[in-house]
Design a protein around this motif. Sequence first.
Motif, PDB file in Angstrom:
ATOM      1  N   THR A   1      12.559 -14.319  15.221  1.00 17.15           N
ATOM      2  CA  THR A   1      14.023 -14.427  15.167  1.00 17.15           C
ATOM      3  C   THR A   1      14.474 -15.268  13.992  1.00 17.15           C
ATOM      4  OG1 THR A   1      14.095 -14.244  17.576  1.00 17.15           O
ATOM      5  CG2 THR A   1      16.059 -15.077  16.481  1.00 17.15           C
ATOM      6  N   LYS A   2      13.733 -16.319  13.676  1.00 14.85           N
ATOM      7  CA  LYS A   2      14.101 -17.215  12.581  1.00 14.85           C
ATOM      8  C   LYS A   2      14.031 -16.495  11.235  1.00 14.85           C
ATOM      9  CE  LYS A   2      13.424 -22.070  11.501  1.00 14.85           C
ATOM     10  NZ  LYS A   2      14.730 -22.437  12.073  1.00 14.85           N
ATOM     11  N   THR A   3      13.019 -15.681  11.046  1.00 11.81           N
ATOM     12  CA  THR A   3      12.898 -14.941   9.800  1.00 11.81           C
ATOM     13  C   THR A   3      13.997 -13.906   9.658  1.00 11.81           C
ATOM     14  OG1 THR A   3      10.496 -15.242   9.884  1.00 11.81           O
ATOM     15  CG2 THR A   3      11.334 -13.524   8.427  1.00 11.81           C
ATOM     16  N   ARG A   4      14.320 -13.233  10.741  1.00 15.16           N
ATOM     17  CA  ARG A   4      15.398 -12.251  10.686  1.00 15.16           C
ATOM     18  C   ARG A   4      16.736 -12.905  10.367  1.00 15.16           C
ATOM     19  NH1 ARG A   4      13.985  -8.736  16.157  1.00 15.16           N
ATOM     20  NH2 ARG A   4      12.021  -7.816  15.396  1.00 15.16           N
ATOM     21  N   ILE A   5      16.972 -14.087  10.911  1.00 16.71           N
ATOM     22  CA  ILE A   5      18.223 -14.788  10.628  1.00 16.71           C
ATOM     23  C   ILE A   5      18.303 -15.177   9.155  1.00 16.71           C
ATOM     24  CG2 ILE A   5      19.519 -16.896  11.116  1.00 16.71           C
ATOM     25  CD1 ILE A   5      18.533 -16.744  13.981  1.00 16.71           C
ATOM     26  N   ALA A   6      17.187 -15.630   8.580  1.00 18.89           N
ATOM     27  CA  ALA A   6      17.174 -16.003   7.163  1.00 18.89           C
ATOM     28  C   ALA A   6      17.448 -14.795   6.278  1.00 18.89           C
ATOM     29  CB  ALA A   6      15.834 -16.638   6.801  1.00 18.89           C
ATOM     30  N   VAL A   7      16.851 -13.662   6.607  1.00 21.91           N
ATOM     31  CA  VAL A   7      17.090 -12.440   5.830  1.00 21.91           C
ATOM     32  C   VAL A   7      18.542 -11.986   5.973  1.00 21.91           C
ATOM     33  CG1 VAL A   7      16.445 -10.012   5.595  1.00 21.91           C
ATOM     34  CG2 VAL A   7      14.677 -11.737   5.941  1.00 21.91           C
ATOM     35  N   THR A   8      19.106 -12.148   7.168  1.00 16.85           N
ATOM     36  CA  THR A   8      20.518 -11.799   7.362  1.00 16.85           C
ATOM     37  C   THR A   8      21.433 -12.669   6.512  1.00 16.85           C
ATOM     38  OG1 THR A   8      20.036 -11.105   9.639  1.00 16.85           O
ATOM     39  CG2 THR A   8      22.340 -11.538   9.080  1.00 16.85           C
ATOM     40  N   GLY A   9      21.138 -13.965   6.450  1.00 18.18           N
ATOM     41  CA  GLY A   9      21.913 -14.843   5.583  1.00 18.18           C
ATOM     42  C   GLY A   9      21.808 -14.460   4.123  1.00 18.18           C
ATOM     43  N   GLY A  10      20.599 -14.088   3.685  1.00 17.07           N
ATOM     44  CA  GLY A  10      20.448 -13.623   2.305  1.00 17.07           C
ATOM     45  C   GLY A  10      21.220 -12.350   2.026  1.00 17.07           C
ATOM     46  N   ALA A  11      21.248 -11.443   3.005  1.00 19.63           N
ATOM     47  CA  ALA A  11      22.009 -10.205   2.827  1.00 19.63           C
ATOM     48  C   ALA A  11      23.509 -10.482   2.720  1.00 19.63           C
ATOM     49  CB  ALA A  11      21.729  -9.258   3.994  1.00 19.63           C
ATOM     50  N   LEU A  12      24.002 -11.453   3.488  1.00 17.95           N
ATOM     51  CA  LEU A  12      25.419 -11.823   3.389  1.00 17.95           C
ATOM     52  C   LEU A  12      25.736 -12.405   2.017  1.00 17.95           C
ATOM     53  CD1 LEU A  12      25.963 -13.394   6.927  1.00 17.95           C
ATOM     54  CD2 LEU A  12      26.931 -11.256   6.077  1.00 17.95           C
ATOM     55  N   PHE A  13      24.845 -13.206   1.479  1.00 16.30           N
ATOM     56  CA  PHE A  13      25.048 -13.731   0.125  1.00 16.30           C
ATOM     57  C   PHE A  13      25.038 -12.610  -0.908  1.00 16.30           C
ATOM     58  CE2 PHE A  13      23.466 -18.001   1.692  1.00 16.30           C
ATOM     59  CZ  PHE A  13      24.684 -18.628   1.493  1.00 16.30           C
ATOM     60  N   LEU A  14      24.172 -11.640  -0.707  1.00 20.33           N
ATOM     61  CA  LEU A  14      24.149 -10.495  -1.628  1.00 20.33           C
ATOM     62  C   LEU A  14      25.476  -9.741  -1.598  1.00 20.33           C
ATOM     63  CD1 LEU A  14      20.562  -8.995  -1.111  1.00 20.33           C
ATOM     64  CD2 LEU A  14      21.462 -10.060  -3.174  1.00 20.33           C
ATOM     65  N   LEU A  15      26.012  -9.515  -0.415  1.00 22.91           N
ATOM     66  CA  LEU A  15      27.300  -8.834  -0.306  1.00 22.91           C
ATOM     67  C   LEU A  15      28.413  -9.648  -0.956  1.00 22.91           C
ATOM     68  CD1 LEU A  15      27.120  -7.463   3.359  1.00 22.91           C
ATOM     69  CD2 LEU A  15      26.900  -6.165   1.239  1.00 22.91           C
ATOM     70  N   ALA A  16      28.384 -10.970  -0.766  1.00 24.03           N
ATOM     71  CA  ALA A  16      29.396 -11.824  -1.387  1.00 24.03           C
ATOM     72  C   ALA A  16      29.326 -11.746  -2.909  1.00 24.03           C
ATOM     73  CB  ALA A  16      29.219 -13.262  -0.915  1.00 24.03           C
TER      74      ALA A  16
ATOM     75  N   CYS B   1      16.141 -13.210   0.955  1.00 28.23           N
ATOM     76  CA  CYS B   1      15.641 -11.958   1.536  1.00 28.23           C
ATOM     77  C   CYS B   1      14.160 -11.749   1.253  1.00 28.23           C
ATOM     78  CB  CYS B   1      16.442 -10.773   0.974  1.00 28.23           C
ATOM     79  SG  CYS B   1      18.161 -10.711   1.540  1.00 28.23           S
ATOM     80  N   CYS B   2      13.679 -12.241   0.117  1.00 27.92           N
ATOM     81  CA  CYS B   2      12.273 -12.055  -0.249  1.00 27.92           C
ATOM     82  C   CYS B   2      11.369 -13.149   0.306  1.00 27.92           C
ATOM     83  CB  CYS B   2      12.129 -12.008  -1.767  1.00 27.92           C
ATOM     84  SG  CYS B   2      12.961 -10.607  -2.543  1.00 27.92           S
ATOM     85  N   SER B   3      11.933 -14.111   1.023  1.00 26.52           N
ATOM     86  CA  SER B   3      11.119 -15.215   1.557  1.00 26.52           C
ATOM     87  C   SER B   3      10.267 -14.794   2.740  1.00 26.52           C
ATOM     88  CB  SER B   3      12.023 -16.382   1.986  1.00 26.52           C
ATOM     89  OG  SER B   3      12.912 -15.971   3.011  1.00 26.52           O
ATOM     90  N   CYS B   4      10.522 -13.628   3.301  1.00 29.23           N
ATOM     91  CA  CYS B   4       9.732 -13.110   4.421  1.00 29.23           C
ATOM     92  C   CYS B   4       8.539 -12.358   3.854  1.00 29.23           C
ATOM     93  CB  CYS B   4      10.580 -12.205   5.305  1.00 29.23           C
ATOM     94  SG  CYS B   4       9.688 -11.507   6.712  1.00 29.23           S
ATOM     95  N   SER B   5       7.352 -12.945   3.917  1.00 25.46           N
ATOM     96  CA  SER B   5       6.141 -12.337   3.374  1.00 25.46           C
ATOM     97  C   SER B   5       5.372 -11.599   4.465  1.00 25.46           C
ATOM     98  CB  SER B   5       5.250 -13.414   2.733  1.00 25.46           C
ATOM     99  OG  SER B   5       4.863 -14.363   3.710  1.00 25.46           O
ATOM    100  N   LYS B   6       4.263 -11.001   4.049  1.00 33.55           N
ATOM    101  CA  LYS B   6       3.415 -10.287   5.012  1.00 33.55           C
ATOM    102  C   LYS B   6       2.766 -11.245   6.002  1.00 33.55           C
ATOM    103  CE  LYS B   6       2.310  -6.457   1.882  1.00 33.55           C
ATOM    104  NZ  LYS B   6       1.234  -5.709   1.207  1.00 33.55           N
ATOM    105  N   ASP B   7       2.490 -12.464   5.535  1.00 33.25           N
ATOM    106  CA  ASP B   7       1.908 -13.445   6.450  1.00 33.25           C
ATOM    107  C   ASP B   7       2.877 -13.798   7.569  1.00 33.25           C
ATOM    108  OD1 ASP B   7      -0.347 -13.496   4.878  1.00 33.25           O
ATOM    109  OD2 ASP B   7       0.353 -15.204   3.671  1.00 33.25           O
ATOM    110  N   ASP B   8       4.188 -13.828   7.238  1.00 33.50           N
ATOM    111  CA  ASP B   8       5.171 -14.100   8.288  1.00 33.50           C
ATOM    112  C   ASP B   8       5.205 -12.971   9.307  1.00 33.50           C
ATOM    113  OD1 ASP B   8       5.863 -16.456   7.066  1.00 33.50           O
ATOM    114  OD2 ASP B   8       7.467 -15.549   5.876  1.00 33.50           O
ATOM    115  N   ILE B   9       5.077 -11.731   8.822  1.00 30.36           N
ATOM    116  CA  ILE B   9       5.076 -10.597   9.744  1.00 30.36           C
ATOM    117  C   ILE B   9       3.855 -10.639  10.655  1.00 30.36           C
ATOM    118  CG2 ILE B   9       5.028  -8.088   9.885  1.00 30.36           C
ATOM    119  CD1 ILE B   9       6.508  -7.990   7.247  1.00 30.36           C
ATOM    120  N   ARG B  10       2.695 -11.000  10.079  1.00 23.73           N
ATOM    121  CA  ARG B  10       1.501 -11.123  10.905  1.00 23.73           C
ATOM    122  C   ARG B  10       1.646 -12.273  11.902  1.00 23.73           C
ATOM    123  NH1 ARG B  10      -2.945 -10.655   5.993  1.00 23.73           N
ATOM    124  NH2 ARG B  10      -2.507  -8.472   5.440  1.00 23.73           N
ATOM    125  N   GLY B  11       2.282 -13.345  11.434  1.00 26.79           N
ATOM    126  CA  GLY B  11       2.515 -14.456  12.336  1.00 26.79           C
ATOM    127  C   GLY B  11       3.429 -14.084  13.476  1.00 26.79           C
TER     128      GLY B  11
END
Length: 222
Positions: free
Chosen positions: A114-129, A183-193
């Motif tokens: 959930t924490k990683t998804r929230i961080a990516v969502t925040g990055g997407a909002l910054f991209l839209l801004a 948005c790019c801070s979510c790596s493959k290691d995070d997905i495995r984690g």
Amino acid sequence: MANSGLQLLGYFLALGGWIGIISTTALPQWKQSSYAGEAIITAVGLYEGLWMSCASQSTGQVQCKIFDSMLSLDIHIQTCRALMVVSVLFGFIGIIVSVVGMKCTKVGDNNPSTKTRIAVTGGALFLLAGLCTLVSVSWYATQVSYQFFNPNTPSNARYEFGSALFVGWAAASLTVLGGSLLCCSCSKDDIRGQQYYRQSQPSTAREPNVKSTPPEKREQYL
């Protein structure tokens, strides 16, 4: 640790870009009077923004007038207003969401998915801004260029790019860059984690721990 540093860098870049977006929205120097060609140089400098038009005299006195009617404005000014307001709102929400989703904060630390998804969502909002700001500033600059090179425009009615446009381009670049890093801070290691975290969760239904007596011991008791 590398991802945490990348998130912090992206967050502060986006935060600085968001402050620049607010400044761009409020500044009245979106276009300023031009003295190129046969334009008569006067002691009064004119410049306009999204909300008001101002006149600066050589003595340092500045007089500004807020636009009376919104519906009487050109369509590109109305659209730029809406895009900038939406951009400020997206950036504000992105700041709050990114703080919750970054690894350096303790909110939701027990659930990395959930924490990683929230961080990516925040990055997407910054991209839209950043994209909204970029479209708004570029569209306004295109209109200024068109009117400047239009032969039907009088020389004393021509305008050039104001300082607010350059601030807007810089702010949009910082916001897009910061949002991309988040948005790019979510790596493959995070997905495995995240998968390991789901598999390591204890199941609620467990079999009762009942020890059965071997048949040999039962015969001895008898």
